[in-house]
Scaffold this motif. Sequence first.
Motif, PDB file in Angstrom:
ATOM      1  N   GLN A  37       0.825  -1.205   0.000  1.00 26.70           N
ATOM      2  CA  GLN A  37       0.000   0.000   0.000  1.00 26.70           C
ATOM      3  C   GLN A  37       0.859   1.255   0.000  1.00 26.70           C
ATOM      4  OE1 GLN A  37      -2.274  -1.115   3.500  1.00 26.70           O
ATOM      5  NE2 GLN A  37      -4.112  -1.469   2.270  1.00 26.70           N
ATOM      6  N   GLN A  40       2.742   1.621  -3.370  1.00 26.90           N
ATOM      7  CA  GLN A  40       1.849   2.100  -4.431  1.00 26.90           C
ATOM      8  C   GLN A  40       1.511   3.563  -4.238  1.00 26.90           C
ATOM      9  OE1 GLN A  40      -1.233  -0.257  -6.533  1.00 26.90           O
ATOM     10  NE2 GLN A  40      -2.620   0.984  -5.298  1.00 26.90           N
ATOM     11  N   HIS A  41       1.301   3.973  -3.010  1.00 32.81           N
ATOM     12  CA  HIS A  41       1.022   5.392  -2.746  1.00 32.81           C
ATOM     13  C   HIS A  41       2.212   6.255  -3.168  1.00 32.81           C
ATOM     14  CE1 HIS A  41      -0.775   8.893  -0.898  1.00 32.81           C
ATOM     15  NE2 HIS A  41       0.395   9.128  -0.325  1.00 32.81           N
ATOM     16  N   TYR A  45       1.895   3.048  -8.721  1.00 34.92           N
ATOM     17  CA  TYR A  45       1.600   1.669  -9.094  1.00 34.92           C
ATOM     18  C   TYR A  45       2.781   0.818  -8.655  1.00 34.92           C
ATOM     19  CZ  TYR A  45       4.784   1.941 -13.134  1.00 34.92           C
ATOM     20  OH  TYR A  45       5.879   2.062 -13.935  1.00 34.92           O
ATOM     21  N   TYR A  72      -6.019  -8.563  -4.700  1.00 35.24           N
ATOM     22  CA  TYR A  72      -6.696  -7.360  -4.201  1.00 35.24           C
ATOM     23  C   TYR A  72      -6.814  -6.309  -5.295  1.00 35.24           C
ATOM     24  CZ  TYR A  72      -6.123  -9.301   0.463  1.00 35.24           C
ATOM     25  OH  TYR A  72      -6.181 -10.107   1.560  1.00 35.24           O
ATOM     26  N   SER A  73      -8.032  -5.815  -5.520  1.00 39.09           N
ATOM     27  CA  SER A  73      -8.263  -4.839  -6.587  1.00 39.09           C
ATOM     28  C   SER A  73      -7.650  -3.475  -6.287  1.00 39.09           C
ATOM     29  CB  SER A  73      -9.765  -4.683  -6.838  1.00 39.09           C
ATOM     30  OG  SER A  73     -10.414  -4.169  -5.694  1.00 39.09           O
ATOM     31  N   GLN A  74      -7.229  -3.239  -5.050  1.00 38.14           N
ATOM     32  CA  GLN A  74      -6.634  -1.945  -4.714  1.00 38.14           C
ATOM     33  C   GLN A  74      -5.235  -1.774  -5.294  1.00 38.14           C
ATOM     34  OE1 GLN A  74      -5.101  -1.426  -0.575  1.00 38.14           O
ATOM     35  NE2 GLN A  74      -5.873  -3.506  -0.254  1.00 38.14           N
ATOM     36  N   PHE A  75      -4.592  -2.875  -5.692  1.00 35.97           N
ATOM     37  CA  PHE A  75      -3.224  -2.802  -6.196  1.00 35.97           C
ATOM     38  C   PHE A  75      -3.210  -2.794  -7.720  1.00 35.97           C
ATOM     39  CE2 PHE A  75      -2.526  -5.073  -2.047  1.00 35.97           C
ATOM     40  CZ  PHE A  75      -1.996  -3.966  -1.392  1.00 35.97           C
ATOM     41  N   HIS A  76      -2.218  -2.050  -8.266  1.00 35.36           N
ATOM     42  CA  HIS A  76      -2.131  -1.878  -9.713  1.00 35.36           C
ATOM     43  C   HIS A  76      -0.703  -2.104 -10.187  1.00 35.36           C
ATOM     44  CE1 HIS A  76      -6.150  -0.309  -9.413  1.00 35.36           C
ATOM     45  NE2 HIS A  76      -5.734   0.467  -8.435  1.00 35.36           N
ATOM     46  N   ARG A  80      -1.434   4.502 -13.584  1.00 32.94           N
ATOM     47  CA  ARG A  80      -2.837   4.908 -13.576  1.00 32.94           C
ATOM     48  C   ARG A  80      -2.932   6.366 -13.987  1.00 32.94           C
ATOM     49  NH1 ARG A  80      -6.924   2.003 -11.533  1.00 32.94           N
ATOM     50  NH2 ARG A  80      -7.441   3.463  -9.916  1.00 32.94           N
ATOM     51  N   ARG A  86     -14.891   5.966 -12.715  1.00 29.23           N
ATOM     52  CA  ARG A  86     -15.576   4.735 -12.337  1.00 29.23           C
ATOM     53  C   ARG A  86     -17.009   4.826 -12.862  1.00 29.23           C
ATOM     54  NH1 ARG A  86     -12.284   6.244  -8.118  1.00 29.23           N
ATOM     55  NH2 ARG A  86     -10.718   4.667  -7.577  1.00 29.23           N
ATOM     56  N   GLU A 125     -12.635   2.624 -15.411  1.00 30.36           N
ATOM     57  CA  GLU A 125     -12.979   1.396 -14.697  1.00 30.36           C
ATOM     58  C   GLU A 125     -14.489   1.251 -14.616  1.00 30.36           C
ATOM     59  OE1 GLU A 125      -9.248   1.440 -11.545  1.00 30.36           O
ATOM     60  OE2 GLU A 125     -11.225   2.030 -10.812  1.00 30.36           O
TER      61      GLU A 125
END
Length: 162
Positions: A37, A40-41, A45, A72-76, A80, A86, A125
């Motif tokens: 997390q 990624q922040h 990504y 987990y969909s929170q990770f890319h 982005r 959305r 998305e």
Amino acid sequence: MSNHECCCGGNSARLAQLDEILAKYQGVKGALIPVLQEAQHAYGYLSKEVVEQISDSLNIPVSQVYGVITFYSQFHLNPRGRNIIRVCQGTACHVRGGKAILKALEDNLKVSAGSTTPDLKFTLETVACIGACGLAPVLMVNDDTHGRLTPESIPGILARYE
């Protein structure tokens, strides 16, 4: 560096921020998700280089790190856009034309759902429900909700975020 540029490009100096994150979690049990997390922040990504360094530092196989990232969909794993769109595909939005809104976005942005424009301005998305059914069809751009949409309203909405 913005949060949406390549984080590393093989340059270890650009991984200094990751070193700080990893140092904070050395020896902490269950640190993988918080490290992912924070990384990624920091970088926008999770690039291959970041994943490999996390794997090495936490002594977790790369395959296991990728397993968590893809679960987990929170990770890319890819950059982005500055603006995350959305589009609701829930029942109320579907009945009121949500598919046409998605098609209008794909046509205007020239990308399909799940993709990011080459200029990194937008990521498109779909979501199961935004929770604004009374405004259907609905989409969100970042934290802004736009409702009672028509395909014709899409160019004007996108222009606000150029």
